[in-house]
Design an enzyme around this catalytic site. Structure first.
Site, PDB file in Angstrom:
ATOM      1  N   ARG A   1     -42.387  26.777 -60.343  1.00 19.19           N
ATOM      2  CA  ARG A   1     -40.959  26.769 -60.025  1.00 19.19           C
ATOM      3  C   ARG A   1     -40.592  27.810 -58.963  1.00 19.19           C
ATOM      4  O   ARG A   1     -39.440  27.874 -58.519  1.00 19.19           O
ATOM      5  CB  ARG A   1     -40.140  27.043 -61.278  1.00 19.19           C
ATOM      6  CG  ARG A   1     -40.386  26.054 -62.395  1.00 19.19           C
ATOM      7  CD  ARG A   1     -39.566  26.424 -63.602  1.00 19.19           C
ATOM      8  NE  ARG A   1     -38.171  26.319 -63.310  1.00 19.19           N
ATOM      9  CZ  ARG A   1     -37.452  25.211 -63.400  1.00 19.19           C
ATOM     10  NH1 ARG A   1     -38.028  24.099 -63.783  1.00 19.19           N
ATOM     11  NH2 ARG A   1     -36.187  25.199 -63.117  1.00 19.19           N
TER      12      ARG A   1
ATOM     13  N   GLU B   1     -47.618  19.272 -46.255  1.00 22.13           N
ATOM     14  CA  GLU B   1     -47.205  20.178 -47.322  1.00 22.13           C
ATOM     15  C   GLU B   1     -48.307  21.154 -47.712  1.00 22.13           C
ATOM     16  O   GLU B   1     -48.038  22.332 -47.966  1.00 22.13           O
ATOM     17  CB  GLU B   1     -46.817  19.299 -48.515  1.00 22.13           C
ATOM     18  CG  GLU B   1     -46.407  20.006 -49.766  1.00 22.13           C
ATOM     19  CD  GLU B   1     -46.059  19.010 -50.881  1.00 22.13           C
ATOM     20  OE1 GLU B   1     -46.489  17.838 -50.830  1.00 22.13           O
ATOM     21  OE2 GLU B   1     -45.355  19.416 -51.808  1.00 22.13           O
TER      22      GLU B   1
ATOM     23  N   LYS C   1     -47.789  14.714 -47.893  1.00 28.21           N
ATOM     24  CA  LYS C   1     -48.830  15.435 -48.635  1.00 28.21           C
ATOM     25  C   LYS C   1     -49.660  16.275 -47.673  1.00 28.21           C
ATOM     26  O   LYS C   1     -49.986  17.422 -47.954  1.00 28.21           O
ATOM     27  CB  LYS C   1     -49.706  14.407 -49.364  1.00 28.21           C
ATOM     28  CG  LYS C   1     -50.168  14.814 -50.706  1.00 28.21           C
ATOM     29  CD  LYS C   1     -49.221  14.500 -51.843  1.00 28.21           C
ATOM     30  CE  LYS C   1     -47.809  14.982 -51.655  1.00 28.21           C
ATOM     31  NZ  LYS C   1     -46.901  14.538 -52.671  1.00 28.21           N
TER      32      LYS C   1
ATOM     33  N   ASN D   1     -31.817  31.541 -63.242  1.00 28.99           N
ATOM     34  CA  ASN D   1     -32.277  30.482 -62.351  1.00 28.99           C
ATOM     35  C   ASN D   1     -31.045  29.712 -61.901  1.00 28.99           C
ATOM     36  O   ASN D   1     -30.259  29.290 -62.743  1.00 28.99           O
ATOM     37  CB  ASN D   1     -33.234  29.552 -63.122  1.00 28.99           C
ATOM     38  CG  ASN D   1     -33.465  28.237 -62.410  1.00 28.99           C
ATOM     39  OD1 ASN D   1     -33.526  28.193 -61.182  1.00 28.99           O
ATOM     40  ND2 ASN D   1     -33.606  27.163 -63.165  1.00 28.99           N
ATOM     41  N   GLY D   2     -30.857  29.549 -60.594  1.00 26.50           N
ATOM     42  CA  GLY D   2     -29.702  28.805 -60.096  1.00 26.50           C
ATOM     43  C   GLY D   2     -28.942  29.621 -59.068  1.00 26.50           C
ATOM     44  O   GLY D   2     -29.509  30.532 -58.446  1.00 26.50           O
TER      45      GLY D   2
ATOM     46  N   LYS E   1     -42.111  23.576 -57.240  1.00 24.41           N
ATOM     47  CA  LYS E   1     -42.271  22.270 -57.889  1.00 24.41           C
ATOM     48  C   LYS E   1     -40.924  21.635 -58.218  1.00 24.41           C
ATOM     49  O   LYS E   1     -40.730  20.445 -58.053  1.00 24.41           O
ATOM     50  CB  LYS E   1     -43.084  22.464 -59.170  1.00 24.41           C
ATOM     51  CG  LYS E   1     -43.372  21.186 -59.933  1.00 24.41           C
ATOM     52  CD  LYS E   1     -44.419  20.386 -59.214  1.00 24.41           C
ATOM     53  CE  LYS E   1     -44.794  19.103 -59.948  1.00 24.41           C
ATOM     54  NZ  LYS E   1     -45.444  18.167 -59.004  1.00 24.41           N
TER      55      LYS E   1
ATOM     56  N   CYS F   1     -36.070  28.868 -59.946  1.00 25.76           N
ATOM     57  CA  CYS F   1     -36.894  29.955 -60.442  1.00 25.76           C
ATOM     58  C   CYS F   1     -37.331  29.516 -61.836  1.00 25.76           C
ATOM     59  O   CYS F   1     -36.861  28.504 -62.333  1.00 25.76           O
ATOM     60  CB  CYS F   1     -36.090  31.239 -60.587  1.00 25.76           C
ATOM     61  SG  CYS F   1     -35.356  31.828 -59.056  1.00 25.76           S
TER      62      CYS F   1
ATOM     63  N   GLU G   1     -45.578   9.142 -47.339  1.00 21.63           N
ATOM     64  CA  GLU G   1     -46.076   9.995 -48.421  1.00 21.63           C
ATOM     65  C   GLU G   1     -47.399  10.672 -48.008  1.00 21.63           C
ATOM     66  O   GLU G   1     -47.613  11.850 -48.281  1.00 21.63           O
ATOM     67  CB  GLU G   1     -46.253   9.152 -49.696  1.00 21.63           C
ATOM     68  CG  GLU G   1     -46.899   9.852 -50.871  1.00 21.63           C
ATOM     69  CD  GLU G   1     -46.160  11.105 -51.353  1.00 21.63           C
ATOM     70  OE1 GLU G   1     -45.014  11.355 -50.934  1.00 21.63           O
ATOM     71  OE2 GLU G   1     -46.759  11.854 -52.133  1.00 21.63           O
TER      72      GLU G   1
ATOM     73  N   TRP H   1     -38.025  32.004 -56.795  1.00 23.53           N
ATOM     74  CA  TRP H   1     -38.026  31.323 -55.503  1.00 23.53           C
ATOM     75  C   TRP H   1     -36.708  31.720 -54.860  1.00 23.53           C
ATOM     76  O   TRP H   1     -35.637  31.336 -55.323  1.00 23.53           O
ATOM     77  CB  TRP H   1     -38.110  29.818 -55.720  1.00 23.53           C
ATOM     78  CG  TRP H   1     -38.247  29.014 -54.463  1.00 23.53           C
ATOM     79  CD1 TRP H   1     -39.370  28.827 -53.724  1.00 23.53           C
ATOM     80  CD2 TRP H   1     -37.207  28.267 -53.817  1.00 23.53           C
ATOM     81  NE1 TRP H   1     -39.097  28.005 -52.661  1.00 23.53           N
ATOM     82  CE2 TRP H   1     -37.783  27.650 -52.682  1.00 23.53           C
ATOM     83  CE3 TRP H   1     -35.860  28.061 -54.061  1.00 23.53           C
ATOM     84  CZ2 TRP H   1     -37.058  26.844 -51.821  1.00 23.53           C
ATOM     85  CZ3 TRP H   1     -35.130  27.262 -53.204  1.00 23.53           C
ATOM     86  CH2 TRP H   1     -35.736  26.661 -52.098  1.00 23.53           C
TER      87      TRP H   1
ATOM     88  N   HIS I   1     -42.113   2.506 -29.889  1.00 25.45           N
ATOM     89  CA  HIS I   1     -40.731   2.797 -29.496  1.00 25.45           C
ATOM     90  C   HIS I   1     -40.495   4.295 -29.301  1.00 25.45           C
ATOM     91  O   HIS I   1     -39.354   4.747 -29.334  1.00 25.45           O
ATOM     92  CB  HIS I   1     -39.755   2.228 -30.537  1.00 25.45           C
ATOM     93  CG  HIS I   1     -39.825   0.739 -30.642  1.00 25.45           C
ATOM     94  ND1 HIS I   1     -39.367  -0.101 -29.649  1.00 25.45           N
ATOM     95  CD2 HIS I   1     -40.364  -0.067 -31.595  1.00 25.45           C
ATOM     96  CE1 HIS I   1     -39.587  -1.357 -29.996  1.00 25.45           C
ATOM     97  NE2 HIS I   1     -40.200  -1.362 -31.176  1.00 25.45           N
TER      98      HIS I   1
HETATM   99  O1  M6R Z   1     -38.863  16.366 -59.409  1.00 24.27           O
HETATM  100  P1  M6R Z   1     -38.506  15.434 -58.269  1.00 24.27           P
HETATM  101  O2  M6R Z   1     -39.346  14.217 -58.262  1.00 24.27           O
HETATM  102  O3  M6R Z   1     -37.045  15.101 -58.243  1.00 24.27           O
HETATM  103  O4  M6R Z   1     -38.822  16.264 -56.969  1.00 24.27           O
HETATM  104  C1  M6R Z   1     -38.461  15.773 -55.699  1.00 24.27           C
HETATM  105  C2  M6R Z   1     -39.243  16.450 -54.593  1.00 24.27           C
HETATM  106  O5  M6R Z   1     -38.936  17.819 -54.550  1.00 24.27           O
HETATM  107  C3  M6R Z   1     -40.756  16.285 -54.807  1.00 24.27           C
HETATM  108  O6  M6R Z   1     -41.097  14.936 -54.915  1.00 24.27           O
HETATM  109  C4  M6R Z   1     -41.542  16.921 -53.647  1.00 24.27           C
HETATM  110  O7  M6R Z   1     -41.288  16.248 -52.465  1.00 24.27           O
HETATM  111  C5  M6R Z   1     -43.029  16.850 -53.990  1.00 24.27           C
HETATM  112  N1  M6R Z   1     -43.376  17.895 -54.893  1.00 24.27           N
HETATM  113  C6  M6R Z   1     -43.885  16.922 -52.768  1.00 24.27           C
HETATM  114  O8  M6R Z   1     -45.234  16.755 -53.119  1.00 24.27           O
END
Ligand code: M6R
Length: 603
Positions: free
Chosen positions: A27, A484, A481, A100-101, A598, A2, A477, A74, A500
């Protein structure tokens, strides 16, 4: 995870609090709330939904005061509802807190409080905090002592901010979740992250675990949990507040894709001299004692780690990559010659921090590759390499991936020289090509035809991404993306693996994006033909020189020819644009995709 914030001044705080909350929405954004003290009590306003929803509710209220705290959520405990939104209060409404946590022992604490007559109004773990403080105030403790004593009861990870009615201060602490104080001229601030208050002040104090800070309009003082004074430096951050705004783009993600030439220049600047790599904190010989490298990371950063592993292995260094959440539970063997590299944009990802801790406790040397100076990873690892990408607000990581990989190329050069006694001639050529990477990325962005191609197969059977070698992590990746931000099914595969199993899914409705780096042209061409035989369209992403691939494919997204080890970074920019334009066409919430945040500060 959060975002929490506070503003402590002599004038009204509401506007600044709302700005900070907006800046913290990356966040979490399923509910938001604020509480302000206005001399006549504490006013709490909170609701399910984004900060904009809270703002519109507040427009109809007289809801201002000089001291306030805020929260954007969150959800972890309890669904996103008005009741579960923070801030939370005790029974009397005298104490109010944001968090937060995760409070791991909240069930036991809650049962104890209920047995002593406390009534709860939410499902959250957070609500125990104001009740615990309230009890102590009623027992005669002053707010600072009561706060410290209540925090002593908590197990888990947390960043907490709290106010008590009639007391002109905010009390805060952290354990495993980030928290930073902003030292301003007119007011003082507190937040989970610097961009929250960057437009008000650039002078910051990074808090450490178990610090307790008391912030008043004029001052702040820090103690440990037992009340002993603690000194933390006031640092000046050099991020420009405008860097954290959209600057004319429709979305932060698009802005951040376009920023890559600049962010890559920042990453590389001053770090290559002649044929050598110059990393301030890592002079030649730094890694002489290292015999193997383990990368640990999550999501996009995991893909960057895989890229790093590929580079190191190719140069003869023993390297592996691990998903941090798995590593934390099932750690790989380490010894004092093992260098464990945590790749983490935020430096606050709980899974990565936990994995790094496990490695450290077992005697490994740890190094954080991160974007955030002062982040927990940067402070708790033995060393840190900063990727210098600038603030990234879009939940989808873009410019930080390029800067992570470029940083790993640089770090890899130092490692390979120290571990194997390099450099090889090839290393030097790659370093030379790295210098041109920003211009190459600029060309990709200026000439990209991704917008025209991206929408062609939406709503079909799924999007596949394939590559070999260093193009494999980029295939993963590209798929991450795409799924996501479009919410369409997408998967990445090592190109040779399709036959396979996954080939069974390939039909005319499953476009396959094939990344060609020039390293295995004939094999990749065979994979492409296998796909086309099943009727699927193939989109090649490669330099024009890769005619085996580009002549075979149905569509073509070109990238400039450069060193084959770096081509996949350019291909990734095309894939970022493919995902962006597809999501835009589908009117998705690009900067804040559903169910995501994020910075993932829970395990
Ligand atoms: O802050 P971080 O790089 O440790 O975050 C890890 C993942 O949560 C982050 O890379 C996530 O997969 C991306 N935001 C996706 O686009």
């Amino acid at each position: 995870m959060c975002g929490i914030t506070a503003r402590i001044g002599d004038d009204d705080s509401l506007d600044d609090l709302l700005v900070s909350l907006k800046n913290l929405e990356y966040r979490g954004y399923d509910s938001a709330g604020i509480a302000v003290q206005n001399g006549a009590g504490i006013e709490v306003s909170k609701c399910e939904g984004e900060v904009a929803e809270l703002k519109s509710q507040l427009a109809t209220n007289d809801h201002d005061g000089p001291i306030g705290i805020g929260h954007t959520r969150w959800s972890t405990h309890g669904p996103p509802t008005d009741e579960n939104a923070h801030p939370h209060t005790g029974c009397k409404g005298r104490v109010v807190a944001v968090h937060n946590g995760i409070i791991e022992n909240y069930n036991a604490l809650r049962e104890g409080l209920q047995a002593r007559g406390h009534e709860f109004t939410s499902d959250t773990d957070t609500e125990v905090i104001p009740h615990l403080v309230e009890e102590r105030l009623e027992a005669g403790m002053d707010p600072e002592v009561a706060f410290r004593d209540a925090v002593g009861e908590l197990d888990g990870s947390y960043a907490i901010a709290m106010m008590v009615d009639g007391d002109p201060a905010v009390y805060a602490t952290r354990n495993g979740s980030p928290l930073v104080v902003g030292v301003g001229e007119e007011a003082n601030y507190l937040a989970s992250d610097v961009p929250a208050f960057l437009e008000f002040t650039d002078r910051v104090v990074y808090l450490e675990d178990d610090d307790v800070v008391v912030i008043t309009p004029e001052d702040h003082h820090i103690t440990d949990l037992t009340g002993n004074a603690v000194s933390r430096p006031v640092e000046t951050v050099d991020w420009d507040p405008e860097d954290a705004e959209k600057g004319g783009y429709d979305h932060y993600m698009l802005k951040e894709i376009h920023e890559q030439p600049v962010s890559l220049r920042q990453t590389i600047r001053g770090r290559i001299e002649g044929e050598d790599v110059v990393l301030e904190d890592f002079p030649p010989g730094t890694f002489n004692d290292v015999s193997r490298v383990q990368f640990i990371a999550c999501g996009t950063s995991y893909h960057a780690g895989m890229y790093g592993e590929w580079l190191l292995s190719k140069w003869g260094v023993d390297a592996n990559t691990f998903i941090a959440s798995e590593y934390a539970a099932y750690p790989a063997p380490v010894d004092e010659e093992t260098l464990v590299i945590g790749v983490t944009q935020s430096g606050e990802t709980a899974d990565t921090l936990e994995a790094l801790k496990s490695a450290r406790e077992r005697g490994a040397r740890t190094l954080a590759v991160t974007n955030v100076i002062g982040s927990t990873a940067a402070r708790t690892c033995d060393d840190a390499l900063f990727i210098r990408a600038g603030p990234e607000i879009g939940v989808a990581a873009t410019k930080t991936f390029s800067s992570q990989v470029a940083s790993l190329v640089l770090l890899g050069e130092r490692l390979v020289r120290d571990v194997t006694g390099g450099p090889t001639e090839e290393c030097q050529q790659r370093l030379e090509s790295l210098k041109s990477l920003p211009e190459h990325v600029e060309r990709v962005i200026e000439n990209s035809n991704a917008a025209a191609i991206s929408h062609q197969w939406l709503g079909g059977g799924g999007h596949f991404f394939i590559g070999r070698g260093n193009a494999y992590p980029v295939a993963l990746e590209g798929a991450l993306k795409f799924k996501e931000i479009t919410y369409e099914h997408a998967e990445g595969f090592a190109a040779g693996e399709l036959k396979h199993g996954p080939l069974a899914l390939v039909t005319a409705d499953t476009p396959v994006f094939a990344i060609g780096t020039g390293q295995h042209p004939k094999r990749l061409e065979s994979n492409v033909r296998e796909i086309q035989t099943r009727g699927a369209p193939v989109i090649a992403i490669a330099p024009r020189t890769e005619t085996d691939l580009t002549d075979t494919a149905d569509e073509f997204l070109p990238v400039p020819a450069t060193h084959p080890d770096l081509v996949a970074i350019l291909a990734n920019v095309q894939l970022q644009l493919i995902a962006y334009h597809a999501a835009d066409e589908m009117e998705r919430s690009i900067d804040k995709p559903r169910n995501l945040a994020k910075s993932v500060t829970v395990e």
